[in-house]
Design a protein around this motif. Sequence first.
Motif, PDB file in Angstrom:
ATOM      1  N   VAL A  87      -4.478 -59.976  21.636  1.00  0.00           N
ATOM      2  CA  VAL A  87      -4.224 -59.770  23.064  1.00  0.00           C
ATOM      3  C   VAL A  87      -2.783 -59.331  23.283  1.00  0.00           C
ATOM      4  N   GLN A  88      -1.849 -59.989  22.615  1.00  0.00           N
ATOM      5  CA  GLN A  88      -0.442 -59.610  22.760  1.00  0.00           C
ATOM      6  C   GLN A  88      -0.189 -58.205  22.231  1.00  0.00           C
ATOM      7  N   MET A  89      -0.794 -57.886  21.092  1.00  0.00           N
ATOM      8  CA  MET A  89      -0.617 -56.577  20.484  1.00  0.00           C
ATOM      9  C   MET A  89      -1.160 -55.479  21.395  1.00  0.00           C
ATOM     10  N   ALA A  90      -2.282 -55.742  22.031  1.00  0.00           N
ATOM     11  CA  ALA A  90      -2.896 -54.752  22.926  1.00  0.00           C
ATOM     12  C   ALA A  90      -2.204 -54.698  24.281  1.00  0.00           C
ATOM     13  N   LYS A  91      -1.354 -55.680  24.555  1.00  0.00           N
ATOM     14  CA  LYS A  91      -0.626 -55.749  25.830  1.00  0.00           C
ATOM     15  C   LYS A  91      -1.568 -55.602  27.017  1.00  0.00           C
ATOM     16  N   MET A  92      -2.551 -56.471  27.032  1.00  0.00           N
ATOM     17  CA  MET A  92      -3.553 -56.386  28.088  1.00  0.00           C
ATOM     18  C   MET A  92      -3.779 -57.746  28.715  1.00  0.00           C
ATOM     19  N   GLN A  93      -4.348 -57.706  29.890  1.00  0.00           N
ATOM     20  CA  GLN A  93      -4.794 -58.925  30.531  1.00  0.00           C
ATOM     21  C   GLN A  93      -6.067 -59.347  29.815  1.00  0.00           C
ATOM     22  N   SER A  94      -6.229 -60.624  29.567  1.00  0.00           N
ATOM     23  CA  SER A  94      -7.373 -61.020  28.756  1.00  0.00           C
ATOM     24  C   SER A  94      -8.072 -62.236  29.334  1.00  0.00           C
ATOM     25  N   LEU A  95      -9.236 -62.475  28.779  1.00  0.00           N
ATOM     26  CA  LEU A  95      -9.965 -63.697  29.091  1.00  0.00           C
ATOM     27  C   LEU A  95      -9.355 -64.850  28.314  1.00  0.00           C
ATOM     28  N   ALA A  96      -9.476 -66.035  28.858  1.00  0.00           N
ATOM     29  CA  ALA A  96      -9.117 -67.225  28.086  1.00  0.00           C
ATOM     30  C   ALA A  96     -10.014 -67.253  26.845  1.00  0.00           C
ATOM     31  N   PHE A  97      -9.535 -67.791  25.753  1.00  0.00           N
ATOM     32  CA  PHE A  97     -10.283 -67.786  24.499  1.00  0.00           C
ATOM     33  C   PHE A  97     -11.664 -68.409  24.665  1.00  0.00           C
ATOM     34  N   SER A  98     -11.752 -69.522  25.375  1.00  0.00           N
ATOM     35  CA  SER A  98     -13.050 -70.180  25.559  1.00  0.00           C
ATOM     36  C   SER A  98     -14.015 -69.282  26.340  1.00  0.00           C
ATOM     37  N   ASN A  99     -13.516 -68.534  27.326  1.00  0.00           N
ATOM     38  CA  ASN A  99     -14.362 -67.608  28.077  1.00  0.00           C
ATOM     39  C   ASN A  99     -14.744 -66.397  27.227  1.00  0.00           C
ATOM     40  N   PHE A 100     -13.821 -65.949  26.393  1.00  0.00           N
ATOM     41  CA  PHE A 100     -14.114 -64.861  25.460  1.00  0.00           C
ATOM     42  C   PHE A 100     -15.306 -65.239  24.582  1.00  0.00           C
ATOM     43  N   LEU A 101     -15.315 -66.459  24.085  1.00  0.00           N
ATOM     44  CA  LEU A 101     -16.417 -66.915  23.238  1.00  0.00           C
ATOM     45  C   LEU A 101     -17.727 -66.991  24.017  1.00  0.00           C
ATOM     46  N   LEU A 102     -17.666 -67.417  25.274  1.00  0.00           N
ATOM     47  CA  LEU A 102     -18.878 -67.468  26.101  1.00  0.00           C
ATOM     48  C   LEU A 102     -19.482 -66.080  26.308  1.00  0.00           C
ATOM     49  N   VAL A 103     -18.633 -65.087  26.503  1.00  0.00           N
ATOM     50  CA  VAL A 103     -19.114 -63.724  26.707  1.00  0.00           C
ATOM     51  C   VAL A 103     -19.637 -63.147  25.391  1.00  0.00           C
ATOM     52  N   LEU A 104     -18.967 -63.417  24.304  1.00  0.00           N
ATOM     53  CA  LEU A 104     -19.310 -62.842  23.003  1.00  0.00           C
ATOM     54  C   LEU A 104     -20.585 -63.424  22.394  1.00  0.00           C
ATOM     55  N   ARG A 105     -20.829 -64.686  22.609  1.00  0.00           N
ATOM     56  CA  ARG A 105     -21.923 -65.394  21.939  1.00  0.00           C
ATOM     57  C   ARG A 105     -23.278 -64.689  22.009  1.00  0.00           C
ATOM     58  N   PRO A 106     -23.781 -64.288  23.170  1.00  0.00           N
ATOM     59  CA  PRO A 106     -25.110 -63.648  23.206  1.00  0.00           C
ATOM     60  C   PRO A 106     -25.192 -62.362  22.386  1.00  0.00           C
ATOM     61  N   PHE A 107     -24.091 -61.627  22.303  1.00  0.00           N
ATOM     62  CA  PHE A 107     -24.096 -60.375  21.557  1.00  0.00           C
ATOM     63  C   PHE A 107     -24.131 -60.614  20.052  1.00  0.00           C
ATOM     64  N   ILE A 108     -23.445 -61.630  19.622  1.00  0.00           N
ATOM     65  CA  ILE A 108     -23.400 -61.939  18.193  1.00  0.00           C
ATOM     66  C   ILE A 108     -24.677 -62.621  17.748  1.00  0.00           C
ATOM     67  N   ILE A 109     -25.137 -63.589  18.505  1.00  0.00           N
ATOM     68  CA  ILE A 109     -26.330 -64.342  18.135  1.00  0.00           C
ATOM     69  C   ILE A 109     -27.584 -63.478  18.284  1.00  0.00           C
ATOM     70  N   GLY A 110     -27.612 -62.624  19.294  1.00  0.00           N
ATOM     71  CA  GLY A 110     -28.771 -61.767  19.518  1.00  0.00           C
ATOM     72  C   GLY A 110     -29.811 -62.406  20.414  1.00  0.00           C
ATOM     73  N   THR A 111     -29.711 -63.690  20.645  1.00  0.00           N
ATOM     74  CA  THR A 111     -30.583 -64.390  21.585  1.00  0.00           C
ATOM     75  C   THR A 111     -29.675 -65.162  22.542  1.00  0.00           C
ATOM     76  N   TYR A 112     -30.209 -65.499  23.671  1.00  0.00           N
ATOM     77  CA  TYR A 112     -29.382 -66.180  24.656  1.00  0.00           C
ATOM     78  C   TYR A 112     -30.262 -66.930  25.631  1.00  0.00           C
ATOM     79  N   LEU A 113     -29.673 -67.918  26.246  1.00  0.00           N
ATOM     80  CA  LEU A 113     -30.345 -68.646  27.311  1.00  0.00           C
ATOM     81  C   LEU A 113     -30.353 -67.777  28.558  1.00  0.00           C
ATOM     82  N   SER A 114     -31.256 -68.056  29.466  1.00  0.00           N
ATOM     83  CA  SER A 114     -31.425 -67.189  30.633  1.00  0.00           C
ATOM     84  C   SER A 114     -30.155 -67.025  31.466  1.00  0.00           C
TER      85      SER A 114
END
Length: 107
Positions: free
Chosen positions: A20-47
């Motif tokens: 995040v620092q290297m990209a010099k961008m506004q970012s999600l909190a790490f815990s929120n980043f994981l919440l967004v990423l999880r369905p894409f990585i796992i391939g399944t998700y809760l509704s």
Amino acid sequence: MYHTRVFRVSVIREKYGELVQMAKMQSLAFSNFLLVLRPFIIGTYLSDEIGQGFELLDTDKSDTIDVEELTAFLPVINPYLTAVMLLRYFSHIDENFDYKLNLNVLL
């Protein structure tokens, strides 16, 4: 014949912070980043997981995700991703060509 997808992802809080620092961008909190990423990585998700991720990315609460909001998420996964590249991806699923994603398109 079934195919399985295997992903090996290692994202630690410190590395996320560095990216995040290297990209010099506004970012999600790490815990929120994981919440967004999880369905894409796992391939399944809760509704409600896609909706929850959408809400986290929709920082201006417009019920859409635009290129700027998406850059708070994707460049950490691919630091070489540019706004122009994102616009190309948008064009594949953006039905009304406003360069914004809505939840209905993602579901």
